[in-house]
Scaffold this motif. Sequence first.
Motif, PDB file in Angstrom:
ATOM      1  N   VAL A  35      22.512 -61.661 -51.263  1.00  0.00           N
ATOM      2  CA  VAL A  35      23.119 -62.911 -51.736  1.00  0.00           C
ATOM      3  C   VAL A  35      22.364 -63.439 -52.950  1.00  0.00           C
ATOM      4  CG1 VAL A  35      23.582 -65.325 -51.142  1.00  0.00           C
ATOM      5  CG2 VAL A  35      24.101 -63.503 -49.492  1.00  0.00           C
ATOM      6  N   ASP A  36      21.037 -63.504 -52.823  1.00  0.00           N
ATOM      7  CA  ASP A  36      20.226 -64.005 -53.946  1.00  0.00           C
ATOM      8  C   ASP A  36      20.335 -63.087 -55.162  1.00  0.00           C
ATOM      9  OD1 ASP A  36      19.417 -66.065 -52.349  1.00  0.00           O
ATOM     10  OD2 ASP A  36      17.437 -65.225 -51.898  1.00  0.00           O
ATOM     11  N   LEU A  37      20.317 -61.782 -54.891  1.00  0.00           N
ATOM     12  CA  LEU A  37      20.384 -60.809 -55.990  1.00  0.00           C
ATOM     13  C   LEU A  37      21.702 -60.961 -56.762  1.00  0.00           C
ATOM     14  CD1 LEU A  37      19.081 -58.260 -57.336  1.00  0.00           C
ATOM     15  CD2 LEU A  37      20.318 -56.886 -55.661  1.00  0.00           C
ATOM     16  N   SER A  38      22.797 -61.063 -56.023  1.00  0.00           N
ATOM     17  CA  SER A  38      24.122 -61.187 -56.650  1.00  0.00           C
ATOM     18  C   SER A  38      24.226 -62.480 -57.440  1.00  0.00           C
ATOM     19  CB  SER A  38      25.238 -61.208 -55.597  1.00  0.00           C
ATOM     20  OG  SER A  38      25.062 -60.210 -54.655  1.00  0.00           O
ATOM     21  N   LYS A  39      23.686 -63.536 -56.842  1.00  0.00           N
ATOM     22  CA  LYS A  39      23.737 -64.853 -57.502  1.00  0.00           C
ATOM     23  C   LYS A  39      22.972 -64.798 -58.818  1.00  0.00           C
ATOM     24  CE  LYS A  39      24.255 -69.499 -57.364  1.00  0.00           C
ATOM     25  NZ  LYS A  39      23.001 -70.217 -57.516  1.00  0.00           N
ATOM     26  N   GLY A  40      21.766 -64.244 -58.754  1.00  0.00           N
ATOM     27  CA  GLY A  40      20.941 -64.161 -59.954  1.00  0.00           C
ATOM     28  C   GLY A  40      21.579 -63.315 -61.038  1.00  0.00           C
ATOM     29  N   PHE A  73      28.710 -68.047 -49.632  1.00  0.00           N
ATOM     30  CA  PHE A  73      27.531 -68.686 -50.213  1.00  0.00           C
ATOM     31  C   PHE A  73      27.794 -69.281 -51.589  1.00  0.00           C
ATOM     32  CE2 PHE A  73      25.812 -66.167 -46.912  1.00  0.00           C
ATOM     33  CZ  PHE A  73      24.611 -66.741 -46.547  1.00  0.00           C
ATOM     34  N   TYR A  74      28.706 -68.663 -52.307  1.00  0.00           N
ATOM     35  CA  TYR A  74      28.850 -69.078 -53.703  1.00  0.00           C
ATOM     36  C   TYR A  74      30.233 -68.707 -54.197  1.00  0.00           C
ATOM     37  CZ  TYR A  74      27.727 -69.563 -58.682  1.00  0.00           C
ATOM     38  OH  TYR A  74      27.709 -69.941 -59.992  1.00  0.00           O
ATOM     39  N   ASP A 123      17.405 -59.595 -50.932  1.00  0.00           N
ATOM     40  CA  ASP A 123      18.422 -60.415 -50.296  1.00  0.00           C
ATOM     41  C   ASP A 123      19.657 -60.271 -51.186  1.00  0.00           C
ATOM     42  OD1 ASP A 123      20.187 -62.657 -49.910  1.00  0.00           O
ATOM     43  OD2 ASP A 123      18.601 -63.616 -48.743  1.00  0.00           O
TER      44      ASP A 123
END
Lengths: 383, 273
Positions: free
Chosen positions: B157-162, B248-249, B155
């Motif tokens: 979005v999740d990857l970038s956030k992490g 998202f962020y 995902d």
Amino acid sequence: MTKAKKPKLLQGNIACAMGAIKAGATFFGGYPITPSTEIAEYMAAQLPKAGGRFMQMEDEIASIGAIIGASCVGHKSFTATSGPGFSLMQELIGYACNAEIPIVIANVMRSGPSTGLPTLPAAQDVMQARWGTHGDHSIIAISPYSVKETYIQTIKAFNLAEKYRTPVIILMDEKIGHLREGFDVSDDEIPEIIQRKRTLDKENYIPYENTPSMVPEFIPLGCGARYHITGLTHNEKGFYTQKSDEVEKFLFRIYDKIEKNKEDICEYEMFEMDDAEVVIVSYGSVARSAKEAVSKLRASNVKAGLIRLITLWPFNDTLIYEKCHGKKLVLMPEMNLGQLSLEVERAIKDTPFYSLHGAKADLIDPKVMADKVISLLKERGEV
Amino acid sequence: MQTAYKKYFRDNLPHIWCPGCGNGIVMGAFARAIEMLDYDKDEVLVVSGIGCSSRITGYLDFNTLHTAHGRALAFATGAKVAEPRLKTFVIMGDGDAAAIGGNHFIHACRRNIDITTIIINNNIYGMTGGQFSPLTPKGRKATTAPYGNIDRSFDIVDLSKGAGATYIARGDVFHAFRLSYLIAEAARHKGFSVVEAVSTCPISYGRHNKFKGAADMVNYLKKRTIALNRASRMNPEALEGKIITGIFYESEDEEYCDAFERLEASVKKGARK
């Protein structure tokens, strides 16, 4: 009483890094690897003071990618690595050849294959430097044999990269990289610093124009010319082409701009060659032993001489033929299983030849070289 | 607005993409975003990798750099650090960004360098004819997953956030003008920004996965996409199979080139002492 001037000792890797800054490098991207790491450490400490930027990248692929990117926007760019890292860089060395982006890569050679012997020297990447990236291309590779020469030749490596718009590889080895010796360079020994030829005519700019010089003029990306740089085979405007005449012209141009300028590019040193009947051809740290071997042979009444190659690629076959053809014996000691020996053997045509291999991950003893020459001459009844 | 963005194209169209490909929509959205931002074309650098998406740099009239597969962010990072004045954009495909270029991607997120990255996600390697990528959903078919893909997908979005990106958005090629807005917002954000542009590949993906054609795929996006503010009020069962879009962020942290300036100032100060 005046104090005697203390000799300044300097390590080969540091001389390389100092040479890069002297040459005007303003960007370094690298990844730690033995035995080249001191170069990155020096650049990290000194580049910010010299108005440049140091980046430690996530791997060697990123390192060479970043230095190509920085060179595209007009900065002299540099990286340093060793065997495994050099393997990872191969694809993008081809990119820099194809897109004609000047970069300098120092490969401080260690013994391989694979992880091999990280702290010990070799000259096992000589053929990789020439042919490691896929596809037909030419390349410039330089092999210094002392700390001082590392400094001077690093400056020249940048000059050649700029002049010919091509990647230049400095093939050091662990012995040269970690050697500490006297370092005293006078101002008149420092080469003139060369910048890639630029044009200001951004309106009519043809980024990859075929001209007699074979080296296109440069405008950095972001300076008003708004052109396209690609690793695809491209026409003069820089866009993908598969038209056979354009493809052929392009491939020959990037090859010939180096191969047809050997006289300008190739450097070497002659030692005791005037009356030599036996020739040792050598380069890098092994050439230090070879010099000693020549003196030993002379002491045994063998007229030996040395051709020390400083430029390995493009290979100076004309010089090797002229100086070696018809001699009693040509010996080539290398810290590998015979790599540049193949080129020398090809160039000397029907002259007795011996490739002396060094696979002990150490320098080759001058006595081993001298003894080998004498035993070969005895076999032939020449002494 | 409809035609104003034409000035951002070189005169070498038509493009090479298949009929119904989403890449052209993303390219149009990008050009409109530049129009909104009113950037000087000479100051814009667009960097791409390899694949269908990467051909965008050939058509756009900016400083363009078409690099190697997966390496766009490595090149762009060097260029941006060397010349921070350049408004730097990176356009990558899903395999380009998340497979071969995955390492460069997470580290660019981590550094928070001021680069706007657009990942065109068509769920497949298109240029090579339809092999599964790290963004091909589990169970979907590809030429290298003829019995269905068993790999889990990322995902973005999740990857970038992490990994530490400071602006993360997802748009899609049905909502093309909204995608322009997301790209423009990403560019205005100082720091590393990621826009996932969910796209369509009717030829190399759709045909293997029971889509009837390009229009069917775009309609699929129309039906499946749901705005983040609405999605936040829905329960997980209702969101099953939906593609959530929006910003998202967004956060602030020191930008990488600013950190260089700070470091250089302290080095100079140290030298004076």
